[in-house]
Design a protein around this motif. Sequence first.
Motif, PDB file in Angstrom:
ATOM      1  N   ALA A  36      61.977  -4.106  29.373  1.00 12.68           N
ATOM      2  CA  ALA A  36      61.662  -5.528  29.855  1.00 12.68           C
ATOM      3  C   ALA A  36      61.231  -4.333  31.081  1.00 12.68           C
ATOM      4  O   ALA A  36      60.199  -5.375  32.091  1.00 12.68           O
ATOM      5  CB  ALA A  36      63.276  -5.708  30.636  1.00 12.68           C
ATOM      6  N   ALA A  37      61.354  -3.539  31.512  1.00 17.32           N
ATOM      7  CA  ALA A  37      60.622  -2.474  32.331  1.00 17.32           C
ATOM      8  C   ALA A  37      59.609  -2.242  32.420  1.00 17.32           C
ATOM      9  O   ALA A  37      58.190  -2.457  33.074  1.00 17.32           O
ATOM     10  CB  ALA A  37      61.399  -1.373  32.896  1.00 17.32           C
ATOM     11  N   ALA A  38      58.555  -1.912  30.605  1.00 16.84           N
ATOM     12  CA  ALA A  38      57.973  -1.608  30.833  1.00 16.84           C
ATOM     13  C   ALA A  38      56.523  -3.040  30.744  1.00 16.84           C
ATOM     14  O   ALA A  38      55.108  -2.713  31.212  1.00 16.84           O
ATOM     15  CB  ALA A  38      57.774  -1.323  29.512  1.00 16.84           C
ATOM     16  N   LEU A  39      56.770  -4.132  30.100  1.00 19.44           N
ATOM     17  CA  LEU A  39      56.137  -5.365  30.104  1.00 19.44           C
ATOM     18  C   LEU A  39      55.877  -5.926  31.863  1.00 19.44           C
ATOM     19  O   LEU A  39      53.887  -5.665  31.926  1.00 19.44           O
ATOM     20  CB  LEU A  39      56.363  -6.338  29.611  1.00 19.44           C
ATOM     21  N   PRO A  40      56.588  -5.707  33.059  1.00 13.49           N
ATOM     22  CA  PRO A  40      55.784  -6.702  34.030  1.00 13.49           C
ATOM     23  C   PRO A  40      55.021  -4.574  34.667  1.00 13.49           C
ATOM     24  O   PRO A  40      53.767  -5.120  36.008  1.00 13.49           O
ATOM     25  CB  PRO A  40      57.091  -6.599  35.317  1.00 13.49           C
ATOM     26  N   TRP A  41      55.531  -4.130  34.403  1.00 12.77           N
ATOM     27  CA  TRP A  41      54.274  -2.032  34.911  1.00 12.77           C
ATOM     28  C   TRP A  41      53.100  -2.572  34.042  1.00 12.77           C
ATOM     29  O   TRP A  41      52.604  -2.487  35.062  1.00 12.77           O
ATOM     30  CB  TRP A  41      54.927  -0.802  34.646  1.00 12.77           C
ATOM     31  N   SER A  42      53.487  -3.064  32.780  1.00 21.59           N
ATOM     32  CA  SER A  42      51.807  -2.377  32.709  1.00 21.59           C
ATOM     33  C   SER A  42      50.740  -3.990  32.967  1.00 21.59           C
ATOM     34  O   SER A  42      50.158  -3.500  33.156  1.00 21.59           O
ATOM     35  CB  SER A  42      51.806  -2.946  30.860  1.00 21.59           C
ATOM     36  N   MET A  43      51.078  -4.994  33.216  1.00 16.32           N
ATOM     37  CA  MET A  43      50.304  -6.025  33.454  1.00 16.32           C
ATOM     38  C   MET A  43      50.005  -5.810  35.384  1.00 16.32           C
ATOM     39  O   MET A  43      49.539  -6.371  35.610  1.00 16.32           O
ATOM     40  CB  MET A  43      51.254  -7.577  33.865  1.00 16.32           C
ATOM     41  N   LEU A  44      50.803  -5.361  35.644  1.00 13.11           N
ATOM     42  CA  LEU A  44      50.449  -4.812  37.160  1.00 13.11           C
ATOM     43  C   LEU A  44      49.530  -3.667  37.579  1.00 13.11           C
ATOM     44  O   LEU A  44      48.767  -3.255  38.145  1.00 13.11           O
ATOM     45  CB  LEU A  44      52.372  -4.727  38.267  1.00 13.11           C
ATOM     46  N   VAL A  45      50.063  -2.963  36.513  1.00 14.09           N
ATOM     47  CA  VAL A  45      48.883  -1.669  36.322  1.00 14.09           C
ATOM     48  C   VAL A  45      47.655  -1.856  36.178  1.00 14.09           C
ATOM     49  O   VAL A  45      46.359  -1.692  36.603  1.00 14.09           O
ATOM     50  CB  VAL A  45      49.465  -0.628  35.553  1.00 14.09           C
ATOM     51  N   ALA A  46      47.737  -2.963  35.467  1.00 15.90           N
ATOM     52  CA  ALA A  46      46.438  -3.515  34.743  1.00 15.90           C
ATOM     53  C   ALA A  46      46.003  -4.677  35.887  1.00 15.90           C
ATOM     54  O   ALA A  46      44.459  -4.447  36.295  1.00 15.90           O
ATOM     55  CB  ALA A  46      46.619  -4.245  33.279  1.00 15.90           C
ATOM     56  N   ALA A  47      46.619  -5.160  36.594  1.00 17.73           N
ATOM     57  CA  ALA A  47      46.131  -5.865  37.868  1.00 17.73           C
ATOM     58  C   ALA A  47      45.281  -4.877  38.915  1.00 17.73           C
ATOM     59  O   ALA A  47      44.437  -5.213  39.781  1.00 17.73           O
ATOM     60  CB  ALA A  47      47.466  -6.487  38.601  1.00 17.73           C
ATOM     61  N   VAL A  48      45.862  -3.986  39.012  1.00 13.57           N
ATOM     62  CA  VAL A  48      44.784  -3.377  39.972  1.00 13.57           C
ATOM     63  C   VAL A  48      43.991  -1.990  39.475  1.00 13.57           C
ATOM     64  O   VAL A  48      43.690  -1.196  40.100  1.00 13.57           O
ATOM     65  CB  VAL A  48      46.865  -2.050  41.195  1.00 13.57           C
ATOM     66  N   ARG A  49      44.319  -2.074  38.076  1.00 13.00           N
ATOM     67  CA  ARG A  49      43.147  -1.857  37.648  1.00 13.00           C
ATOM     68  C   ARG A  49      42.912  -0.277  37.581  1.00 13.00           C
ATOM     69  O   ARG A  49      42.075   0.617  37.971  1.00 13.00           O
ATOM     70  CB  ARG A  49      41.117  -1.756  38.277  1.00 13.00           C
ATOM     71  N   LEU A  50      43.879   0.219  37.372  1.00 12.70           N
ATOM     72  CA  LEU A  50      44.693   1.819  37.221  1.00 12.70           C
ATOM     73  C   LEU A  50      44.399   1.838  35.966  1.00 12.70           C
ATOM     74  O   LEU A  50      45.413   1.233  35.090  1.00 12.70           O
ATOM     75  CB  LEU A  50      45.544   1.989  38.201  1.00 12.70           C
ATOM     76  N   SER A  51      44.783   3.333  35.232  1.00  3.72           N
ATOM     77  CA  SER A  51      45.635   3.718  33.805  1.00  3.72           C
ATOM     78  C   SER A  51      45.956   4.603  34.036  1.00  3.72           C
ATOM     79  O   SER A  51      45.786   5.959  35.048  1.00  3.72           O
ATOM     80  CB  SER A  51      43.997   3.764  33.364  1.00  3.72           C
ATOM     81  N   PRO A  52      47.260   5.230  34.024  1.00  4.60           N
ATOM     82  CA  PRO A  52      48.170   6.375  34.024  1.00  4.60           C
ATOM     83  C   PRO A  52      47.677   7.097  33.771  1.00  4.60           C
ATOM     84  O   PRO A  52      48.059   8.459  33.805  1.00  4.60           O
ATOM     85  CB  PRO A  52      49.817   5.825  33.418  1.00  4.60           C
ATOM     86  N   ILE A  53      46.771   6.878  32.624  1.00  5.59           N
ATOM     87  CA  ILE A  53      46.651   7.954  31.745  1.00  5.59           C
ATOM     88  C   ILE A  53      45.456   8.391  31.564  1.00  5.59           C
ATOM     89  O   ILE A  53      44.159   9.343  31.136  1.00  5.59           O
ATOM     90  CB  ILE A  53      46.955   8.389  29.647  1.00  5.59           C
TER      91      ILE A  53
END
Length: 482
Positions: A454-471
């Motif tokens: 439940a937490a990973a879904l919005p996190w991944s979408m929002l990270v993609a929205a700001v065009r950032l990759s955590p790795i």
Amino acid sequence: MLLDQRKLAGAATYAYANRFASFAISFGSLAILARLLTPHEFGLVAMVATFTGLLTSLRDFGLSSAAIQSADFSSDDRNALFWYNALLSVVTSVAILLAAPVVSDFYHEEDIRVLLYVSSASLLASGLSSVHGALLRRDFNLRGIFFAEIGGLAVGALVSTSLAYVTRSAVSVVLGTLAQAVSTSVIVLLFGSWIPKIDGAIRSGLHHLAFGVRVSSFTVLNYITNNIGSVAVGFQSGSSAMGFFNRAQSLYALPVSFILAPYLQVQFPLLCRVQGDINRTREVYGRLLTLTSIIFVPLAMVLPFIAVPGTILVLGPQWGEAGEILAWLSPSLAALGLVGPFAQFMTSQGRVMELQWWGIADVGLRGGSALVGSYFGPTYAAAAFSFATLVLAVPIIIWITQRNGTFSLLDYAKACVPGVLIATVVGGAALGASRLAVGHSLGPLVETGIILIAAALPWSMLVAAVRLSPIQVRTHFSSRER
């Protein structure tokens, strides 16, 4: 000379491969050992580790940071720092042998004497290769670091888990640490491929020693700050309570060790190279803060909901109390997302005197809070330390960082606001999933899985929205190496 983009990319690849393999090995051995050893045995290991860890900080004396940070580092400097470090390794190892009875009496645990004797050999073995390892990092040769650390970790895990199965005692972990230290040092020395010489060059390294003293003083003070609560818990509540506290700290440190550490292995030398170039410093450090904020601040919002079931899932049903302690460390994890790379930034900019003064203040601020909380139990020690970190330490650290104008408050806001906004949404999703799971007796695996998904879904979408990759490691560095 131009900084080789391929070299940086290769270093980043090995850094993350290192962390991925390390996580798999460490996580697996942690889960196995937690089912073979009792909280009392882990408490004994923690009593030994907190003391030897302090002497390890003293042994390094900041020489590794000096080797990386220095713009000019000759062969004479290299030889000098090796012999300085070798001498310090011998001195601190002997100090452990001499202090073993005192530490044993302090905790009222006779069994830790033998554990300290074995640990003194580990400290000596690891110390003899620390300068070689620092030079590999300075040259972005993280391939050598990868094979050394993974090889050592694998050997150590195999030895400790095998002995724990047979002996069911704390000595298995300490002997595993010794095997890891010896293996890692041997491989680092092989990749270092140079033999130190004894000559008049030892005098030429005195200026590096002076720099190292200042860095080391902060490292030691920071170590005291982070571990004074654990020591106080062990002294007042015994080895089992310290075992719970230590396992909570170990779980808390996992994302730090396996996400932040590899990125810093690449970014710290890079920050050192751009010292004096304000625009490049802002770019590199801003990107580093953005990364930490979008990972650790959202993770801190999720942690209270998964701490207990996640701990039971990983360590076993006897470790539920460690999960409760872990939940109270979530504010400290959020603080890490906002100011985690502070020490690396200050060191890279040569601002070690300010770092040293902050270390002194921090002992009283966060260490004192943990000490007061420990009088009420391990959970209160964790809570006091954690809230002092977020509420008190973070504003002061931000103020210190921007004092010379290199990285302003506006730069901080630009770097960290995305992580805070993402954390708000992710925390809400975790809360909703947790409420749905309450009262359904789903078990730790299902409950933890539901909340994480439940937490990973919005996190991944929002990270993609700001065009950032955590790795992703983006350097975009084209200026001349300094």
